[in-house]
Motif scaffolding. Sequence first.
Motif, short mmCIF file in Angstrom:
data_model
loop_
_atom_site.label_atom_id
_atom_site.label_comp_id
_atom_site.label_asym_id
_atom_site.label_seq_id
_atom_site.Cartn_x
_atom_site.Cartn_y
_atom_site.Cartn_z
N LEU A 72 38.56 25.14 36.82
CA LEU A 72 37.13 24.88 37.09
C LEU A 72 36.81 25.05 38.56
N THR A 73 37.74 24.66 39.44
CA THR A 73 37.53 24.83 40.87
C THR A 73 37.44 26.31 41.24
N ILE A 74 38.32 27.12 40.64
CA ILE A 74 38.31 28.56 40.92
C ILE A 74 37.04 29.21 40.38
N ILE A 75 36.63 28.83 39.19
CA ILE A 75 35.45 29.44 38.56
C ILE A 75 34.17 29.08 39.32
N THR A 76 34.03 27.81 39.69
CA THR A 76 32.80 27.34 40.34
C THR A 76 32.86 27.41 41.87
N HIS A 77 34.05 27.69 42.42
CA HIS A 77 34.25 27.69 43.88
C HIS A 77 33.90 26.33 44.50
N ASP A 78 34.11 25.29 43.75
CA ASP A 78 33.81 23.94 44.20
C ASP A 78 35.08 23.10 44.12
N PRO A 79 35.63 22.65 45.26
CA PRO A 79 36.86 21.85 45.24
C PRO A 79 36.69 20.47 44.63
N MET A 80 35.43 20.10 44.37
CA MET A 80 35.18 18.78 43.79
C MET A 80 35.93 18.59 42.49
N TRP A 81 36.09 19.64 41.69
CA TRP A 81 36.73 19.50 40.38
C TRP A 81 38.19 19.10 40.50
N VAL A 82 38.93 19.77 41.37
CA VAL A 82 40.34 19.45 41.49
C VAL A 82 40.53 18.09 42.16
N GLN A 83 39.54 17.66 42.96
CA GLN A 83 39.61 16.34 43.60
C GLN A 83 39.28 15.22 42.62
N ILE A 84 38.22 15.40 41.86
CA ILE A 84 37.76 14.34 40.96
C ILE A 84 38.67 14.21 39.74
N LYS A 85 39.49 15.23 39.50
CA LYS A 85 40.45 15.16 38.40
C LYS A 85 41.31 13.91 38.50
N VAL A 86 41.73 13.59 39.72
CA VAL A 86 42.60 12.43 39.92
C VAL A 86 41.88 11.14 39.51
N THR A 87 40.62 11.03 39.90
CA THR A 87 39.85 9.82 39.56
C THR A 87 39.69 9.68 38.06
N ILE A 88 39.27 10.76 37.41
CA ILE A 88 39.01 10.72 35.96
C ILE A 88 40.31 10.44 35.20
N PHE A 89 41.36 11.18 35.53
CA PHE A 89 42.62 11.02 34.80
C PHE A 89 43.20 9.62 34.99
N ASN A 90 43.26 9.15 36.23
CA ASN A 90 43.85 7.84 36.49
C ASN A 90 43.04 6.71 35.86
N ALA A 91 41.72 6.82 35.92
CA ALA A 91 40.87 5.78 35.31
C ALA A 91 41.04 5.77 33.79
N MET A 92 41.04 6.95 33.18
CA MET A 92 41.20 7.02 31.73
C MET A 92 42.58 6.56 31.28
N PHE A 93 43.61 6.91 32.06
CA PHE A 93 44.95 6.49 31.67
C PHE A 93 45.12 4.98 31.82
N ALA A 94 44.49 4.40 32.85
CA ALA A 94 44.53 2.95 33.01
C ALA A 94 43.87 2.27 31.82
N LEU A 95 42.71 2.78 31.39
CA LEU A 95 42.05 2.22 30.21
C LEU A 95 42.90 2.38 28.96
N PHE A 96 43.58 3.51 28.87
CA PHE A 96 44.47 3.75 27.73
C PHE A 96 45.60 2.73 27.70
N LEU A 97 46.20 2.46 28.86
CA LEU A 97 47.29 1.48 28.92
C LEU A 97 46.79 0.07 28.62
N PHE A 98 45.64 -0.30 29.18
CA PHE A 98 45.08 -1.62 28.90
C PHE A 98 44.75 -1.76 27.40
N GLY A 99 44.20 -0.68 26.82
CA GLY A 99 43.89 -0.70 25.40
C GLY A 99 45.14 -0.86 24.55
N GLY A 100 46.22 -0.17 24.94
CA GLY A 100 47.47 -0.31 24.20
C GLY A 100 47.99 -1.73 24.23
N LEU A 101 47.88 -2.38 25.38
CA LEU A 101 48.31 -3.78 25.48
C LEU A 101 47.43 -4.67 24.60
#
Length: 247
Positions: A72-101
């Motif tokens: 997405l960063t290459i297609i849109t020429h916007d580095p925001m996508w590769v940066q925000i990936k970390v936020t989205i992935f980590n937040a979703m995985f944290a929710l996934f772990l909390f949900g599993g517990l």
Amino acid sequence: MPFNAEQCVNILSEFGPLVLMFIVNAMYGIAAGTWALIISTVIAIVTMYVVLRRLPIFPLIASTVTMVFGALTIITHDPMWVQIKVTIFNAMFALFLFGGLWFERNFFKYVFEKTFHYTKIGWDKFTWNFAWFFVFTAFANEFVRLTFKDEQIYNVVGMQMDGVGIWIAFKVALIMPLSGLYAWYLTRLMQRYRIPEDEVAALAQDAASAPAGADMPAEPSASASPKAGPRAATTGRTESGHEANVG
């Protein structure tokens, strides 16, 4: 060594592409850096399979998400996508772990229970702490991403860096060693909840010899009574009152 071979491969597959992206981005810009990220991520996936003869679930998911947002960063020429990936992935995985517990479906126990043998309390504490670490890294990532703008140049310890360069340096120089140290700390902490191998073998033998439909032996508990039997606990006191040293 603080990590075994599998853990080293997982850590390198996660952060190796980021290190390469940092170098290429500094030399040729964000587009070339993102290509380096995607290509090295593919190499990391192949390496995981060659070395481990399987694809670990968590690094595979993280690598796949990295390639999607990198594209997405290459297609849109916007580095925001590769940066925000970390936020989205980590937040979703944290929710996934909390949900599993919450639903008594511990993700790490399901993935690693055939390799590492800990009590339920140990697995739950490990997952709880790791989930909060993902929350922390998600907030930290957003703070750096929003504070340092891509179009501005900043002086960092005598080096001229744009916002993307600072974000990559933050990931490589801070989050990477912090993640490794935190994982090592939790691994050491888990030793108090470890089930000795002889108890694991005895439980497996009991399970194999039990009639179909019979109740299975209960998992050893770190807080079980020492007189409940030879497989009752991984820690406790002997009948003479001395503490048992089980690692």
